[in-house]
Design a protein around this motif. Structure first.
Motif, PDB file in Angstrom:
ATOM      1  N   ARG A  25       0.848  -1.186   0.000  1.00 20.82           N
ATOM      2  CA  ARG A  25       0.000   0.000   0.000  1.00 20.82           C
ATOM      3  C   ARG A  25       0.885   1.237   0.000  1.00 20.82           C
ATOM      4  NH1 ARG A  25      -5.348   0.092   3.010  1.00 20.82           N
ATOM      5  NH2 ARG A  25      -4.496   2.069   3.735  1.00 20.82           N
ATOM      6  N   LEU A  26       0.385   2.291  -0.633  1.00 21.03           N
ATOM      7  CA  LEU A  26       1.167   3.517  -0.699  1.00 21.03           C
ATOM      8  C   LEU A  26       1.514   4.044   0.688  1.00 21.03           C
ATOM      9  CD1 LEU A  26       2.360   5.940  -2.268  1.00 21.03           C
ATOM     10  CD2 LEU A  26       0.111   7.028  -2.055  1.00 21.03           C
ATOM     11  N   ASP A  27       0.519   4.061   1.596  1.00 25.51           N
ATOM     12  CA  ASP A  27       0.801   4.625   2.912  1.00 25.51           C
ATOM     13  C   ASP A  27       1.888   3.837   3.628  1.00 25.51           C
ATOM     14  OD1 ASP A  27      -0.847   2.425   3.261  1.00 25.51           O
ATOM     15  OD2 ASP A  27      -2.354   3.456   4.470  1.00 25.51           O
ATOM     16  N   ASN A  28       1.816   2.493   3.590  1.00 27.36           N
ATOM     17  CA  ASN A  28       2.837   1.683   4.252  1.00 27.36           C
ATOM     18  C   ASN A  28       4.202   1.870   3.611  1.00 27.36           C
ATOM     19  OD1 ASN A  28       1.019   0.615   6.099  1.00 27.36           O
ATOM     20  ND2 ASN A  28       0.473  -1.093   4.766  1.00 27.36           N
ATOM     21  N   TYR A  29       4.213   2.002   2.292  1.00 31.35           N
ATOM     22  CA  TYR A  29       5.477   2.225   1.590  1.00 31.35           C
ATOM     23  C   TYR A  29       6.107   3.550   2.024  1.00 31.35           C
ATOM     24  CZ  TYR A  29       8.766   3.012  -2.227  1.00 31.35           C
ATOM     25  OH  TYR A  29       9.900   3.275  -2.957  1.00 31.35           O
ATOM     26  N   LEU A  30       5.301   4.589   2.102  1.00 31.22           N
ATOM     27  CA  LEU A  30       5.838   5.893   2.494  1.00 31.22           C
ATOM     28  C   LEU A  30       6.254   5.934   3.949  1.00 31.22           C
ATOM     29  CD1 LEU A  30       3.596   8.437   0.548  1.00 31.22           C
ATOM     30  CD2 LEU A  30       5.886   7.616  -0.012  1.00 31.22           C
ATOM     31  N   PHE A  31       5.548   5.189   4.820  1.00 31.58           N
ATOM     32  CA  PHE A  31       5.969   5.139   6.220  1.00 31.58           C
ATOM     33  C   PHE A  31       7.400   4.633   6.320  1.00 31.58           C
ATOM     34  CE2 PHE A  31       1.306   4.254   7.551  1.00 31.58           C
ATOM     35  CZ  PHE A  31       1.002   5.603   7.422  1.00 31.58           C
ATOM     36  N   ARG A  32       7.736   3.641   5.482  1.00 32.99           N
ATOM     37  CA  ARG A  32       9.088   3.084   5.510  1.00 32.99           C
ATOM     38  C   ARG A  32      10.101   4.073   4.919  1.00 32.99           C
ATOM     39  NH1 ARG A  32       8.525  -2.236   6.841  1.00 32.99           N
ATOM     40  NH2 ARG A  32       6.579  -3.260   6.273  1.00 32.99           N
ATOM     41  N   GLN A  33       9.702   4.776   3.880  1.00 33.42           N
ATOM     42  CA  GLN A  33      10.612   5.708   3.226  1.00 33.42           C
ATOM     43  C   GLN A  33      10.795   7.002   4.014  1.00 33.42           C
ATOM     44  OE1 GLN A  33      12.400   5.012   0.469  1.00 33.42           O
ATOM     45  NE2 GLN A  33      11.508   2.955   0.457  1.00 33.42           N
ATOM     46  N   LEU A  34       9.734   7.446   4.672  1.00 37.30           N
ATOM     47  CA  LEU A  34       9.756   8.724   5.388  1.00 37.30           C
ATOM     48  C   LEU A  34       9.853   8.500   6.887  1.00 37.30           C
ATOM     49  CD1 LEU A  34       6.937  10.518   3.349  1.00 37.30           C
ATOM     50  CD2 LEU A  34       9.413  10.741   3.041  1.00 37.30           C
ATOM     51  N   LYS A  35      10.842   7.731   7.299  1.00 38.04           N
ATOM     52  CA  LYS A  35      10.995   7.423   8.719  1.00 38.04           C
ATOM     53  C   LYS A  35      11.227   8.710   9.501  1.00 38.04           C
ATOM     54  CE  LYS A  35      12.756   2.754   7.972  1.00 38.04           C
ATOM     55  NZ  LYS A  35      11.505   2.126   8.391  1.00 38.04           N
ATOM     56  N   GLY A  36      10.496   8.861  10.585  1.00 36.51           N
ATOM     57  CA  GLY A  36      10.598  10.069  11.398  1.00 36.51           C
ATOM     58  C   GLY A  36       9.528  11.091  11.088  1.00 36.51           C
ATOM     59  N   VAL A  37       8.880  10.962   9.945  1.00 31.99           N
ATOM     60  CA  VAL A  37       7.798  11.889   9.591  1.00 31.99           C
ATOM     61  C   VAL A  37       6.493  11.370  10.182  1.00 31.99           C
ATOM     62  CG1 VAL A  37       6.507  12.917   7.693  1.00 31.99           C
ATOM     63  CG2 VAL A  37       8.970  12.507   7.451  1.00 31.99           C
ATOM     64  N   PRO A  38       5.747  12.188  10.913  1.00 36.38           N
ATOM     65  CA  PRO A  38       4.491  11.722  11.518  1.00 36.38           C
ATOM     66  C   PRO A  38       3.538  11.147  10.476  1.00 36.38           C
ATOM     67  CG  PRO A  38       5.106  13.879  12.388  1.00 36.38           C
ATOM     68  CD  PRO A  38       6.049  13.597  11.255  1.00 36.38           C
ATOM     69  N   LYS A  39       2.841  10.085  10.848  1.00 38.72           N
ATOM     70  CA  LYS A  39       1.907   9.449   9.917  1.00 38.72           C
ATOM     71  C   LYS A  39       0.814  10.416   9.481  1.00 38.72           C
ATOM     72  CE  LYS A  39       2.610   4.662  11.390  1.00 38.72           C
ATOM     73  NZ  LYS A  39       1.997   3.416  11.895  1.00 38.72           N
ATOM     74  N   THR A  40       0.402  11.292  10.398  1.00 36.80           N
ATOM     75  CA  THR A  40      -0.642  12.258  10.041  1.00 36.80           C
ATOM     76  C   THR A  40      -0.184  13.149   8.888  1.00 36.80           C
ATOM     77  OG1 THR A  40       0.208  13.725  11.786  1.00 36.80           O
ATOM     78  CG2 THR A  40      -1.677  12.320  12.332  1.00 36.80           C
ATOM     79  N   HIS A  41       1.103  13.494   8.874  1.00 38.17           N
ATOM     80  CA  HIS A  41       1.625  14.331   7.797  1.00 38.17           C
ATOM     81  C   HIS A  41       1.679  13.544   6.488  1.00 38.17           C
ATOM     82  CE1 HIS A  41       3.709  17.710   6.015  1.00 38.17           C
ATOM     83  NE2 HIS A  41       4.622  16.883   5.528  1.00 38.17           N
TER      84      HIS A  41
END
Length: 332
Positions: A25-41
């Motif tokens: 999923r896009l959101d899960n992929y970005l969570f891994r790529q954007l470590k440290g960035v809040p999920k809400t953002h």
């Protein structure tokens, strides 16, 4: 095109999805790529349409494919997150028990968290990522308590992560711990089938307790116990604890939070050195005798290799401080 992201610069970036990440999923992929960035953002920039796939809009639940080009808008970080990224976890390797292209098994020392959070700046996984900057992926396949030593699995590719997590979730692995408990464990007591319930103390700290099966939040929890041997008390403690200790093999059929610690304590035989569910007077005596950690060690793990399908047995020998404590040699 970039295959990795640099966080912080006020500029649009483009990221090429690798084949190993296809299907996420896009959101899960970005969570891994954007470590440290809040999920809400992360969700905010997806909903606003600032994240684009191959120049078109994409939803959080859409699945990315290998070769997709994702447009990532400027990521403006809070001071706290920016400070964390500017001062990452120190690089550290841990003793490796097994490693191949799919996953690795570490022998985690006691006192080290597996990941950052809840007042801990970083843990094993953050340190390993710093130590191996060229690794495409390093993800925890399961968890260990901070105070527990022993086997910890880290996946090196998405397919391995899914395979390992599926085995843990479906209870297809054999996870055996070594625990030293107060007193003589009854040899007949081999199965602990007691529901557990998680709750919070007034200060917000997490705890677990045994509850009745009809409790609305009860989670069935099963531990299998085998007595390895009796361990006499140190001379300085012999008068106060004449029965000594029991070294146990505990195989968990369910992986609940603090399961072994609570099950053994509820049975009247707390783990030596356990600062949450243990015998606190005993722990004070142990500290005076030079024993300062909980005697719980993730010793053996039987599983199916997530890629080859072969059966594997992994062993992490007792650390020296526990061997010395109980005068145990060559157990494995």
């Amino acid at each position: 095109m970039k295959s990795t992201l640099a966080l912080g610069p006020a500029a649009v970036q483009h990221l090429v999805v690798d084949e190993e990440s296809a299907g996420q999923r896009l959101d899960n992929y970005l969570f891994r790529q954007l470590k440290g960035v809040p999920k809400t953002h992360v969700y905010r920039i997806i909903r606003s349409g600032e994240v684009r796939r191959n120049k078109g809009r994409i939803c959080a639940s859409d699945r990315v494919q290998g070769g997709d080009v994702l447009r990532i808008p400027p990521i403006r970080l809070s001071e706290r997150v920016a400070e964390k990224l500017a001062h990452p976890a120190p690089a550290r390797e841990f003793p490796v028990v097994f490693e191949d292209d799919a996953f690795l098994a570490l022998d985690k020392p006691a006192g080290v968290a597996v990941h950052g959070g809840s007042g801990v700046s970083f843990g094993v996984i953050e340190q390993m990522r710093q130590a191996r900057p060229l690794a495409n992926m390093l993800e925890l396949a399961h968890r260990l308590d901070r105070e527990t030593s022993g086997l910890l699995l880290i996946a090196k590719k998405k397919s391995a992560l899914k395979g390992l997590q599926d085995q843990f979730r479906e209870r297809e692995t054999g996870k055996t711990y070594l625990a030293l408990v107060r007193g003589v464990w009854p040899a007949r007591l081999k199965v602990l089938d007691q529901p557990l319930h998680k709750y919070l103390l007034a200060d917000g700290e997490r705890r677990v307790r045994v509850v009745e099966a009809d409790h609305p939040e009860a989670m069935r929890s099963i531990s299998l116990v085998r007595v390895v041997r009796h361990v006499p008390s140190p001379k300085a403690m012999l008068h106060q604890y004449p029965e000594g200790f029991s070294l146990l093999e505990v195989t968990i059929k369910t992986g609940r939070t603090h399961q072994i610690r609570v099950h053994l304590s509820s049975a009247g035989h707390p783990i030596a050195g356990d600062d949450k569910y243990g015998d606190f007077e005993l722990n004070r005596c142990l500290v005076k005798s030079g024993h300062r950690r909980m005697f719980l060690h993730a010793w053996r793990l039987r599983l199916t290799h997530p890629i080859s399908g072969c059966a594997i047995e992994l062993l992490a020998e007792l650390p020296l401080e526990l061997k010395k404590w109980a005068d145990i040699q060559n157990l494995t």
